[in-house]
Design an enzyme around this catalytic site. Sequence first.
Site, PDB file in Angstrom:
ATOM      1  CB  ALA A  46      -5.190   7.715   4.275  1.00  0.00           C
ATOM      2  CE  LYS A  47       2.044  10.389   6.842  1.00  0.00           C
ATOM      3  NZ  LYS A  47       2.960   9.867   5.827  1.00  0.00           N
ATOM      4  N   GLY A  48      -2.296   9.078   9.308  1.00  0.00           N
ATOM      5  CA  GLY A  48      -2.795   9.027  10.682  1.00  0.00           C
ATOM      6  C   GLY A  48      -1.741   9.592  11.618  1.00  0.00           C
TER       7      GLY A  48
END
Length: 358
Positions: A46-48
């Site tokens: 994931a990444k934000g």
Amino acid sequence: MQHNLSRGPAKGGLRYSSTVTLDEVRALAMWMTWKCALVNVPYGGAKGGVRFDPKLYSTNEIQRVTRRYTSEIMPLIGPVQDIPAPDIGTDEQVMAWMMDTYSVGQGHTTLGVVTGKPVPLGGSHGRADATSLGVAHIALAAMKHRGMTPAATTAAVQGFGKVGRGAARFLADAGVRIVAVSDEYGAVHNPDGIPILELEEHVATAGRVARFTHAEDLPDRDDLLYLGVDVLIPAAVEGVLHAGNARRIVAKLIVEGANGPTTQTADEIFRENDQLVVPDILANAGGVLVSYFEWVQANQAYWWSRTDVESRLRDCMNAAWGRVVAHADKCQVSLRLAATSLAVETVATAHLMRGLYP
Ligand code: NAD
């Protein structure tokens, strides 16, 4: 952005940057999926990202951005759903605010919702140095694989930030002679070896590696890349080894501390010249491993000693190295192709075995 959930909750860094884009976040999320699978950490990637430059804002403003962002993504994150961590522009303070905001929403303290927290607030010992210690373990394993002994090996380290300085220090502790180090402003060289602790003290006051008493400044920052060293550790930014400079690089072993430092063409040139490249998803996976250890400790509410963390990190990195080398030998492919295909295969197997619930 969550890339894959086949093997467990999503995991990745939260980036605060004025240039971050959706495509960048999407690509970085995928990178995390492969990295986690390769080192057998039970997460997907994931990444934000929040598009602003935190350097232009006050601590209070950054806190407000963090808390609002956390409350917006609250339904998506959680210790069994998606576990953010620090990345460019975020740090342990941002993680503490995220944990607090999430906990207020849940009505109870939930330490396992983020990793990279301060040690007094459920962080793990050894996390700050985990990536660089992992890079050093992999570099030492790769040297052994190539018949190189630390005492007879020289190395140059590009980048003297969180990854580069630790990697230089741990390798020097293992007996490797670090003859050159660079940062974005310049490079320093001493054929007899650079004392890394003293260089760290110099950088703490001078803000750069240049003009260090125990080494000579190189005329150009990138001259470091072309020195006659045995090992080169790019630990700065992506795309630094490319078609335009790959043939000038003489190091027989290149260990990717940074993410994506080698372009595809440079990779092919190194392969032609029998220069061994250890890919980023293997070499710098120590950070996500100790993030995983932090999550395990937080969920059990039982904390390990630094020695415990570091010995588990060493064992996991060496095991991953062994799996990648064995796969590369078996399939007669590069370490990069072996690492990527092993990771993709691990995720695909999990996906197929779970099947599709009608
Ligand atoms: P950092 O910002 O702490 O340090 C970067 C260093 O590189 C600084 O010394 C900077 O001056 C130097 N630098 C920048 N451009 C340069 C150039 N062109 N030539 C030479 N030096 C240059 O960053 P970091 O956390 O050490 O990350 C470095 C790389 O490692 C990045 O690619 C990052 O994505 C990757 N990485 C970091 C971690 C981690 O735990 N920090 C984990 C995995 C991967």
